[in-house]
Design a protein around this motif. Structure first.
Motif, PDB file in Angstrom:
ATOM      1  N   ILE A   1       1.768   3.948  -3.070  1.00  0.00           N
ATOM      2  CA  ILE A   1       0.834   5.321  -2.845  1.00  0.00           C
ATOM      3  C   ILE A   1       2.199   6.533  -3.336  1.00  0.00           C
ATOM      4  CG2 ILE A   1       0.402   7.211  -1.178  1.00  0.00           C
ATOM      5  CD1 ILE A   1      -2.312   6.205  -1.436  1.00  0.00           C
TER       6      ILE A   1
ATOM      7  N   ALA B   1      -3.158   0.459  -4.681  1.00  0.00           N
ATOM      8  CA  ALA B   1      -3.373   1.470  -3.302  1.00  0.00           C
ATOM      9  C   ALA B   1      -5.703   0.487  -2.659  1.00  0.00           C
ATOM     10  CB  ALA B   1      -3.636   2.656  -3.197  1.00  0.00           C
ATOM     11  N   THR B   2      -6.283   0.874  -3.586  1.00  0.00           N
ATOM     12  CA  THR B   2      -6.901   0.402  -3.015  1.00  0.00           C
ATOM     13  C   THR B   2      -7.109  -0.862  -2.864  1.00  0.00           C
ATOM     14  OG1 THR B   2      -8.608   1.622  -4.472  1.00  0.00           O
ATOM     15  CG2 THR B   2      -9.689   0.183  -3.712  1.00  0.00           C
TER      16      THR B   2
ATOM     17  N   PHE C   1       0.299  -0.990   0.028  1.00  0.00           N
ATOM     18  CA  PHE C   1      -0.093  -0.386  -0.347  1.00  0.00           C
ATOM     19  C   PHE C   1       0.598   0.943  -0.003  1.00  0.00           C
ATOM     20  CE2 PHE C   1      -2.034   3.598   2.072  1.00  0.00           C
ATOM     21  CZ  PHE C   1      -3.096   3.658   1.600  1.00  0.00           C
TER      22      PHE C   1
ATOM     23  N   ASN D   1      -7.827   9.951   1.431  1.00  0.00           N
ATOM     24  CA  ASN D   1      -9.410   8.947   1.796  1.00  0.00           C
ATOM     25  C   ASN D   1      -8.328   7.721   1.628  1.00  0.00           C
ATOM     26  OD1 ASN D   1     -11.043  10.705   1.581  1.00  0.00           O
ATOM     27  ND2 ASN D   1     -11.979  10.270  -0.734  1.00  0.00           N
ATOM     28  N   HIS D   2      -7.721   7.009   1.240  1.00  0.00           N
ATOM     29  CA  HIS D   2      -6.748   5.686   1.584  1.00  0.00           C
ATOM     30  C   HIS D   2      -5.928   5.852   2.589  1.00  0.00           C
ATOM     31  CE1 HIS D   2      -8.774   3.866  -2.106  1.00  0.00           C
ATOM     32  NE2 HIS D   2      -7.880   4.785  -3.506  1.00  0.00           N
TER      33      HIS D   2
ATOM     34  N   GLU E   1      -7.914   5.941   5.563  1.00  0.00           N
ATOM     35  CA  GLU E   1      -8.393   4.782   6.309  1.00  0.00           C
ATOM     36  C   GLU E   1      -7.015   3.842   6.797  1.00  0.00           C
ATOM     37  OE1 GLU E   1     -10.575   0.459   5.223  1.00  0.00           O
ATOM     38  OE2 GLU E   1     -10.476   2.144   3.361  1.00  0.00           O
ATOM     39  N   PHE E   2      -5.983   3.373   5.892  1.00  0.00           N
ATOM     40  CA  PHE E   2      -4.676   3.489   6.629  1.00  0.00           C
ATOM     41  C   PHE E   2      -4.139   3.338   7.447  1.00  0.00           C
ATOM     42  CE2 PHE E   2      -0.211   2.842   5.498  1.00  0.00           C
ATOM     43  CZ  PHE E   2       0.333   1.456   5.359  1.00  0.00           C
TER      44      PHE E   2
ATOM     45  N   SER F   1      -3.591   4.652  -7.556  1.00  0.00           N
ATOM     46  CA  SER F   1      -4.903   4.420  -6.839  1.00  0.00           C
ATOM     47  C   SER F   1      -4.838   3.403  -6.599  1.00  0.00           C
ATOM     48  CB  SER F   1      -5.464   5.486  -7.569  1.00  0.00           C
ATOM     49  OG  SER F   1      -6.756   5.909  -6.868  1.00  0.00           O
TER      50      SER F   1
ATOM     51  N   SER G   1      -8.180  10.544  -3.554  1.00  0.00           N
ATOM     52  CA  SER G   1      -8.570   9.027  -3.735  1.00  0.00           C
ATOM     53  C   SER G   1      -7.291   8.679  -2.217  1.00  0.00           C
ATOM     54  CB  SER G   1      -8.545   7.988  -4.822  1.00  0.00           C
ATOM     55  OG  SER G   1      -7.575   8.830  -5.501  1.00  0.00           O
ATOM     56  N   SER G   2      -6.179   9.488  -3.010  1.00  0.00           N
ATOM     57  CA  SER G   2      -4.880   8.733  -2.802  1.00  0.00           C
ATOM     58  C   SER G   2      -5.181   9.580  -0.607  1.00  0.00           C
ATOM     59  CB  SER G   2      -3.626   9.566  -2.827  1.00  0.00           C
ATOM     60  OG  SER G   2      -4.165  10.575  -2.234  1.00  0.00           O
TER      61      SER G   2
ATOM     62  N   MET H   1      -5.610  -1.850  -0.270  1.00  0.00           N
ATOM     63  CA  MET H   1      -6.561  -1.869   1.240  1.00  0.00           C
ATOM     64  C   MET H   1      -7.558  -2.464   1.793  1.00  0.00           C
ATOM     65  SD  MET H   1      -7.153   0.851   3.756  1.00  0.00           S
ATOM     66  CE  MET H   1      -5.842   1.389   3.230  1.00  0.00           C
TER      67      MET H   1
END
Length: 399
Positions: free
Chosen positions: A111, A119-120, A107, A193-194, A197-198, A116, A190-191, A123
């Protein structure tokens, strides 16, 4: 509570043959991967569970290999279906620390490379792994020696595998430092947001690493010391506040805030300020008198000597950070006092309640203190809101 089948069978030879044929087709021409995943899902029921090899296929060959978000989400759904129907059996899982570490590091790399979609997919893998670890823990909490048998103890114990915890902490530092000031704005990439959560997933794992330790306080303090060094290294107040607010474990957060106040705000922890002997009176009489942090320091936040009064004047940024720290300390002290009893109602001492009833006087002294350090900041809306929060915390405990 989800129903977990107590009796189940693994895929039959006929099921395996079909899945293997689809896997082979996907490996040869690149097509059929979605059909392979769908077949595993279709054959999975409350009375039939895929072999461990298929769990690893979904993790290694799909989630940690593909950049196709739709395929990754399909594999994630199947893994979550298996977990919902069957949970963990005797804390046996086909994956371990190396796979968890690989998912987290992949992940980070995605990033950094601006990928993206990759990374998703990573995740999804981490979501699944964290869920498995978290859902396994309550199965052992009421059993003697549960700490040695649960998955978390075998992978993450801060007591036995602190080098694993340190690996997660380095990733927490990466996530915290990678946030930009736009994170809390309306336009959040989006990065970002990732990363949000990460960071939360990592902090949940850190919390579990302490929970399964037989020396909880010592483990929490050890983790907090590492987090303090991370806090000091972070470039902005936003990054530093994010690190504290994202810390899931109240025990770790309590130690972290105290260590930051000691290292950065001129306090020296003696017996009267030990975390195990903290009280609201000590927060109000010691920490409310803190100086703003002297590190991390930027030119705009460095104190200046007032040529008229001969006193140091601090920036609004530094004063705001100090107020955030003492507010966080009071919050987490009350939270951990409640947690000790495992109930929602407050179990504070009579001395604590007496101090809370006198909170308006302490807040007046704090406002005067801040006004001396940075006169232009005390009337700013953000500072006023933080002072109001302190009063609200006190009031909520007295009602």
């Amino acid at each position: 509570m989800l129903f977990l089948s107590q009796n189940y069978q693994k895929f039959s030879e006929a099921h395996k043959s079909m899945v293997e044929a689809l896997k082979e087709e996907a490996a040869e021409d690149g097509f059929g991967l979605s059909e392979t995943i769908e077949s595993i899902s279709m054959f999975t029921t409350s009375f039939r569970k895929p072999q461990n090899a298929y769990i690893m296929f979904l993790l290694d060959d799909v989630l940690l290999s593909t950049g196709d978000v739709k395929i990754a989400f399909q594999a994630f759904q199947v893994l979550m279906k298996v977990q919902s129907l069957h949970g963990t059996r005797h804390s046996h899982i086909p994956w371990g620390w190396q796979q968890l570490k690989h998912a987290a590091n992949s992940f980070q790399q995605a990033i950094q490379n601006g990928s993206s979609h990759k990374a998703t997919a990573c995740m999804f893998c981490l979501r699944y792994m964290v869920r498995v670890i978290e859902e396994d823990l309550p199965l052992h909490c009421n059993k003697r020696g549960f700490r040695d048998r649960c998955i978390a103890s075998q992978l993450l114990s801060a007591e036995k595998f602190f080098f694993h915890v340190q690996s997660l902490l380095r990733l927490i530092q990466f996530a915290a430092v990678s946030f930009t000031p736009q994170l809390h704005g309306l336009a959040c990439g989006s990065s970002q947001n990732h990363l949000a959560e990460f960071l939360q997933l990592l902090q949940r794992l850190i919390h579990i690493s302490v929970v399964v330790s037989t020396v909880l306080h010592q483990s929490a303090l050890r983790v907090a010391r590492e987090l303090t060094n991370i806090y000091i290294s972070l470039p902005t107040g936003l990054n530093r506040r994010l690190l504290i607010s994202s810390t899931v474990s109240p025990s770790i957060r309590r130690e972290l805030v105290q260590l930051v106040l000691e290292k950065c705000c001129g306090h020296s922890r003696g017996p009267q300020l030990n975390a195990q002997y903290l009280s609201i009176w000590k927060v109000c009489n010691y920490y409310f008198r803190s100086l703003p942090p002297d590190q991390p320091r930027t030119p705009s936040s460095s104190p200046l000597l007032d040529p008229v009064e001969g006193k140091l004047k601090f920036s609004g940024e530094s004063c705001e950070e100090m107020l955030y720290l003492v507010t966080s300390l009071l919050d987490v002290y009350i939270e951990t006092t409640r947690d000790q009893y495992g109930e929602t109602r407050t179990h504070l001492s009579l001395d604590d309640l007496s101090t809370l009833s006198d909170m308006p006087r302490y807040l007046h002294s704090l406002r005067v203190h801040l006004d001396e350090l940075c006169p232009e900041v005390t009337n700013q809306p953000k500072m006023s809101m933080m002072l109001m929060k302190l009063q609200a915390v006190a009031t909520s405990c007295l009602t």
